[in-house]
Scaffold this active site. Structure first.
Site, mmCIF file in Angstrom:
data_model
loop_
_atom_site.group_PDB
_atom_site.id
_atom_site.type_symbol
_atom_site.label_atom_id
_atom_site.label_comp_id
_atom_site.label_asym_id
_atom_site.label_seq_id
_atom_site.Cartn_x
_atom_site.Cartn_y
_atom_site.Cartn_z
ATOM 1 N N PRO A 169 0.823 -1.217 0.000
ATOM 2 C CA PRO A 169 0.000 0.000 0.000
ATOM 3 C C PRO A 169 0.854 1.263 0.000
ATOM 4 O O PRO A 169 1.979 1.261 0.521
ATOM 5 C CB PRO A 169 -0.796 -0.114 1.309
ATOM 6 C CG PRO A 169 -0.781 -1.558 1.656
ATOM 7 C CD PRO A 169 0.512 -2.109 1.127
ATOM 8 N N HIS A 170 0.295 2.307 -0.591
ATOM 9 C CA HIS A 170 0.915 3.640 -0.615
ATOM 10 C C HIS A 170 2.261 3.648 -1.310
ATOM 11 O O HIS A 170 3.159 4.404 -0.944
ATOM 12 C CB HIS A 170 1.045 4.209 0.814
ATOM 13 C CG HIS A 170 -0.228 4.102 1.591
ATOM 14 N ND1 HIS A 170 -1.386 4.748 1.201
ATOM 15 C CD2 HIS A 170 -0.546 3.372 2.679
ATOM 16 C CE1 HIS A 170 -2.358 4.423 2.047
ATOM 17 N NE2 HIS A 170 -1.885 3.582 2.942
ATOM 18 N N ARG A 171 2.436 2.775 -2.268
ATOM 19 C CA ARG A 171 3.681 2.708 -3.028
ATOM 20 C C ARG A 171 4.914 2.369 -2.184
ATOM 21 O O ARG A 171 6.037 2.667 -2.543
ATOM 22 C CB ARG A 171 3.937 4.002 -3.807
ATOM 23 C CG ARG A 171 2.796 4.456 -4.720
ATOM 24 C CD ARG A 171 3.168 4.268 -6.168
ATOM 25 N NE ARG A 171 2.182 4.458 -7.213
ATOM 26 C CZ ARG A 171 0.876 4.544 -7.165
ATOM 27 N NH1 ARG A 171 0.252 4.518 -6.039
ATOM 28 N NH2 ARG A 171 0.165 4.660 -8.260
ATOM 29 N N LEU A 172 4.673 1.764 -1.026
ATOM 30 C CA LEU A 172 5.803 1.368 -0.172
ATOM 31 C C LEU A 172 6.184 -0.069 -0.548
ATOM 32 O O LEU A 172 6.174 -0.983 0.276
ATOM 33 C CB LEU A 172 5.416 1.479 1.311
ATOM 34 C CG LEU A 172 4.909 2.867 1.724
ATOM 35 C CD1 LEU A 172 4.500 2.883 3.194
ATOM 36 C CD2 LEU A 172 5.993 3.917 1.476
ATOM 37 N N HIS A 173 6.460 -0.246 -1.832
ATOM 38 C CA HIS A 173 6.647 -1.592 -2.361
ATOM 39 C C HIS A 173 7.887 -2.261 -1.771
ATOM 40 O O HIS A 173 8.793 -1.601 -1.280
ATOM 41 C CB HIS A 173 6.776 -1.526 -3.884
ATOM 42 C CG HIS A 173 5.698 -0.715 -4.517
ATOM 43 N ND1 HIS A 173 4.363 -0.985 -4.314
ATOM 44 C CD2 HIS A 173 5.762 0.378 -5.309
ATOM 45 C CE1 HIS A 173 3.649 -0.096 -4.976
ATOM 46 N NE2 HIS A 173 4.471 0.751 -5.583
#
Ligand code: FMN
Length: 192
Positions: A169-173
């Site tokens: 989530p939230h581009r916290l890949h």
């Protein structure tokens, strides 16, 4: 933590086989010609393991010519339903002829005939020309097994770098990178 990328790749591919609507084995293959111009297209993974990742094609195709001039490639799997990608980079070797023969023999007859009829990546004046060539090879091999055309061969990408990318989530890949280290592998993380 895994000690090499292959077990993790197997796990992810197995999941993709249950979730993708088609062709979980489809991968983008990037090559570059002698001048450095990159080119990318999809191919199908037809074998994999610690030796590398195998696909089959026509060595006289654009990708075959790139690989003759510059035997390095990158592969990319993107499993949309899982929101995952795997990036693979390394040197490219030819699959031994005997192994290519075995795989070719498992293909549908029309695919085998197509490999004879197609001058892959060459200019074609009309669909009709291709269809006539197909009919011609169909007659030529009538009543016999279709042998592998010498130009149709397998390539193995021997990985030096394999990255597993997982959506968060939230581009916290999450990015797990395996790099070849002599006989073994080193694992680390990358910022997303
Ligand atoms: C899902 C998918 C899988 C493909 N698999 C192969 C393959 O395994 N081998 C192949 O030669 N072409 C395959 N193709 C066709 C290639 O993408 C490409 O059009 C063709 O190989 C010519 O590429 P080139 O001119 O860059 O050499 C596939 C295409 C798609 C969309």
């Amino acid at each position: 933590m895994a000690t090499d990328p292959f077990a993790l790749f197997d796990e992810w591919l197995a999941e993709a086989r249950t979730s993708e609507i088609n062709d979980p084995e489809a991968m983008a293959l990037a090559t570059a010609d002698a001048s450095g111009q990159p080119s990318v297209r999809m191919v199908l993974l037809k074998g994999h393991g610690p030796d590398g990742f195998v696909f089959y094609t026509n060595e006289q195709s654009a990708k075959g010519e790139d690989l003759a001039a510059n035997p390095r490639a990158a592969l990319l799997f993107h499993w949309k339903s899982l929101r995952r990608q795997v990036r693979i980079e390394g040197k490219v070797e030819r699959v031994p002829d005997a192994q290519a023969d075995v795989y070719f023999a498992t293909r549908a007859r029309d695919s085998q005939l197509g490999a004879w009829a197609s001058d892959q990546s060459r200019r074609l004046d009309s669909r009709q020309t291709f269809e006539s060539r197909f009919e011609e090879v169909k007659r030529r091999f009538e009543g016999e097994d279709v042998p592998r055309p010498a130009r149709w061969r397998g390539y193995r990408v021997v990985p030096e770098r394999v990255e597993f990318w997982l959506d968060r989530p939230h581009r916290l890949h999450e990015r797990r990178l395996f790099t070849r280290d002599g006989e073994g592998w080193t694992e680390g993380l990358l910022y997303p």
